[in-house]
Design a protein around this motif. Structure first.
Motif, short mmCIF file in Angstrom:
data_model
loop_
_atom_site.label_atom_id
_atom_site.label_comp_id
_atom_site.label_asym_id
_atom_site.label_seq_id
_atom_site.Cartn_x
_atom_site.Cartn_y
_atom_site.Cartn_z
N GLN A 3 0.85 -1.18 0.00
CA GLN A 3 0.00 0.00 0.00
C GLN A 3 0.88 1.24 0.00
O GLN A 3 1.83 1.32 0.78
CB GLN A 3 -0.91 0.03 1.21
N ASP A 5 0.76 5.68 -0.42
CA ASP A 5 -0.01 6.93 -0.47
C ASP A 5 0.75 7.93 -1.31
O ASP A 5 1.95 8.14 -1.11
CB ASP A 5 -0.22 7.50 0.93
N VAL A 62 -1.65 -1.36 -4.10
CA VAL A 62 -2.82 -0.49 -4.01
C VAL A 62 -2.30 0.90 -3.67
O VAL A 62 -1.63 1.09 -2.66
CB VAL A 62 -3.81 -0.96 -2.94
N THR A 64 -3.14 4.76 -2.76
CA THR A 64 -4.17 5.64 -2.25
C THR A 64 -3.80 7.05 -2.67
O THR A 64 -2.76 7.57 -2.26
CB THR A 64 -4.28 5.54 -0.72
N LYS A 74 -10.07 10.63 -0.85
CA LYS A 74 -9.05 9.65 -1.20
C LYS A 74 -9.63 8.60 -2.13
O LYS A 74 -10.76 8.16 -1.95
CB LYS A 74 -8.50 8.99 0.06
N HIS A 76 -8.71 4.82 -4.05
CA HIS A 76 -7.85 3.63 -4.09
C HIS A 76 -7.76 3.19 -5.54
O HIS A 76 -8.78 2.95 -6.19
CB HIS A 76 -8.43 2.51 -3.23
N GLU A 98 -9.32 3.12 -10.83
CA GLU A 98 -9.92 3.13 -9.50
C GLU A 98 -10.56 1.77 -9.21
O GLU A 98 -11.20 1.17 -10.09
CB GLU A 98 -10.97 4.23 -9.39
N LEU A 101 -12.13 -1.71 -2.77
CA LEU A 101 -11.33 -2.60 -1.95
C LEU A 101 -12.10 -3.83 -1.47
O LEU A 101 -11.51 -4.79 -0.99
CB LEU A 101 -10.75 -1.86 -0.75
#
Length: 181
Positions: A3, A5, A62, A64, A74, A76, A98, A101
């Motif tokens: 993950q 960001d 993934v 964000t 936000k 994902h 996009e 989740l």
């Protein structure tokens, strides 16, 4: 699954000339494609985006997106395509997809073999039939890689099949369980 960001902003300029000016200002244009909605044009700081993309290159991740100027907040996403300049290795454009989740998605996950097979120690040859597996599951449940220990494989003995591999319970293997790895 990894993950990451990344902070970005909504892009208000469009076209070839305007995107060139963005790149000269050390910004990278990008687009987020949604579930049937209109695409969202974005811009990212070149250095931050390049560093994050370098960390996740060739892996399932993934991302964000924290987008300034977007009422959606936000998002994902998965990386769909990275366009690079072939001469100077600069990221020219990024396409994101996009995702939800909570919905299962199909992923190709690398298979990593650990150890040295007994058969190789006795003069045999290790034949690797596949280096990836196809798994379906919620994005955050998908492992970064599937690890298999091959130290017990003997020369001329049983092969390692997909059914012998350990995957999380929430994840479904789409490959044939009898297929040799």
């Amino acid at each position: 699954m990894i993950q990451v960001d990344i902070a970005g902003a909504v892009r208000t300029v469009f076209g070839k000339g305007e995107c060139r000016r963005l790149r000269m200002a050390k910004k990278t244009p990008a687009v987020v494609y949604s579930k049937g909605d209109a695409a969202l044009a974005l811009e990212f700081d070149e250095g931050v985006l390049y560093k994050e993309l370098l960390n996740i290159h060739g892996r399932n991740a993934v991302v964000t997106l924290d987008i300034d100027g977007d009422e959606g907040g936000k998002r994902h996403v998965l990386i769909q395509e990275i366009q690079k300049d072939p001469v100077i290795e600069q990221v020219v454009h990024v396409d994101f997809l996009e995702i939800d989740l909570d919905k299962p998605i199909k992923f190709n996950v690398p298979l990593r073999l650990t150890g040295v097979a007994k058969g190789v120690d006795f003069g045999g040859e290790l034949v690797v039939s596949r280096d990836t597996l196809t798994l379906r599951g919620c994005p955050l449940d998908i492992p970064d890689e599937v690890v298999a220990d091959i130290t017990e494989l003997d020369r001329g003995g049983e092969a390692l099949s997909c059914a012998d591999l350990t995957i999380p319970e929430q994840v479904e293997m789409l490959d044939d369980p009898k297929a040799v790895c």
